[in-house]
Design a protein around this motif. Structure first.
Motif, PDB file in Angstrom:
ATOM      1  N   LEU A  40      49.054  51.987  24.819  1.00  0.00           N
ATOM      2  CA  LEU A  40      50.471  52.159  24.520  1.00  0.00           C
ATOM      3  C   LEU A  40      51.323  51.297  25.450  1.00  0.00           C
ATOM      4  N   LYS A  41      51.017  51.303  26.743  1.00  0.00           N
ATOM      5  CA  LYS A  41      51.774  50.481  27.694  1.00  0.00           C
ATOM      6  C   LYS A  41      51.599  48.998  27.392  1.00  0.00           C
ATOM      7  N   ALA A  42      50.384  48.611  27.035  1.00  0.00           N
ATOM      8  CA  ALA A  42      50.138  47.201  26.722  1.00  0.00           C
ATOM      9  C   ALA A  42      50.957  46.778  25.507  1.00  0.00           C
ATOM     10  N   LEU A  59      44.586  44.125  30.626  1.00  0.00           N
ATOM     11  CA  LEU A  59      44.432  45.521  30.215  1.00  0.00           C
ATOM     12  C   LEU A  59      43.756  46.349  31.304  1.00  0.00           C
ATOM     13  N   TYR A  60      42.737  45.785  31.972  1.00  0.00           N
ATOM     14  CA  TYR A  60      42.081  46.497  33.071  1.00  0.00           C
ATOM     15  C   TYR A  60      43.088  46.801  34.181  1.00  0.00           C
ATOM     16  N   THR A  61      43.954  45.857  34.471  1.00  0.00           N
ATOM     17  CA  THR A  61      44.972  46.062  35.509  1.00  0.00           C
ATOM     18  C   THR A  61      45.935  47.173  35.103  1.00  0.00           C
ATOM     19  N   ILE A  62      46.359  47.158  33.852  1.00  0.00           N
ATOM     20  CA  ILE A  62      47.249  48.225  33.367  1.00  0.00           C
ATOM     21  C   ILE A  62      46.548  49.572  33.491  1.00  0.00           C
ATOM     22  N   MET A  63      45.271  49.629  33.091  1.00  0.00           N
ATOM     23  CA  MET A  63      44.534  50.896  33.152  1.00  0.00           C
ATOM     24  C   MET A  63      44.393  51.384  34.586  1.00  0.00           C
ATOM     25  N   LYS A  64      44.024  50.492  35.488  1.00  0.00           N
ATOM     26  CA  LYS A  64      43.855  50.877  36.884  1.00  0.00           C
ATOM     27  C   LYS A  64      45.167  51.381  37.469  1.00  0.00           C
ATOM     28  N   ASN A  65      46.249  50.667  37.216  1.00  0.00           N
ATOM     29  CA  ASN A  65      47.555  51.079  37.742  1.00  0.00           C
ATOM     30  C   ASN A  65      48.026  52.392  37.119  1.00  0.00           C
ATOM     31  N   THR A  66      47.754  52.582  35.827  1.00  0.00           N
ATOM     32  CA  THR A  66      48.115  53.835  35.167  1.00  0.00           C
ATOM     33  C   THR A  66      47.335  54.993  35.775  1.00  0.00           C
ATOM     34  N   PHE A  67      46.049  54.787  36.013  1.00  0.00           N
ATOM     35  CA  PHE A  67      45.223  55.825  36.622  1.00  0.00           C
ATOM     36  C   PHE A  67      45.751  56.193  38.009  1.00  0.00           C
TER      37      PHE A  67
END
Length: 171
Positions: A40-42, A59-67
């Motif tokens: 969703l953020k992407a 996408l990995y960066t977004i996921m890591k930062n979201t986590f």
């Protein structure tokens, strides 16, 4: 890049994000939520993506930062501060415990399944699990690299068959 093209590219890459989400969260439902939040953020911030750059890394960066953001939010939400003169932290990590019974049973089953493997398959599988590359395993065991890959594949398949009772946790 149009929204449809962007969605198509994300769809191709998103399957590789799920294992990363599982490693971060250690829970299937939380991993699914994290993956959904990431996508969703992407999509919402697709205008910030530079065409031609590594979408998977983005996408990995977004996921890591979201986590990390979600984890920090949870910690803040679950920490109660006593406002008396002593300023104690109530419900801090030091005073909490986890019920590790289920993971203990699962780990025992996994260890048993690995130990039950024939040494022909167990040795290359465990070497690969410990981080050895295929060519290193082939050199160490003095067998062709194709044989190494085949033995690791067979070991994974046997372990999957033996541990299928846990399959619904990863679905």
């Amino acid at each position: 890049m149009t929204a449809l093209e962007f969605t198509n590219h994300i769809g191709k890459v998103s399957k590789s994000l799920r294992p990363f989400a599982l490693r971060l969260t250690k829970d299937v439902e939380d991993a699914n939520d994290l993956l959904q939040d990431t996508l969703l953020k992407a999509f919402t911030n697709r205008d910030k993506y530079t065409d031609g750059t590594n979408l998977k890394a983005w996408l990995y960066t977004i996921m890591k930062n979201t986590f990390i953001t979600n984890y920090q939010r949870m910690v803040r939400k679950n920490t109660f501060i006593d406002t008396t003169d002593n300023l104690h932290y109530i419900n801090s990590i030091e005073s909490s415990t986890d019920n590790l019974a289920y993971s203990s049973f699962a780990q025992d089953d996994i260890n048993r399944a690995v130990n039950d493997l024939d040494d022909t398959y167990k040795t290359p599988f465990m070497m690969h699990f410990r981080g050895f590359k295929y060519h290193e395993i082939a050199a160490k065991l003095n067998i062709p690299i194709g044989t190494v890959k085949n033995r690791i594949h067979i070991a994974r398949k046997e372990l999957k068959d033996q541990l299928k009772v846990y399959a619904y946790f990863n679905a």
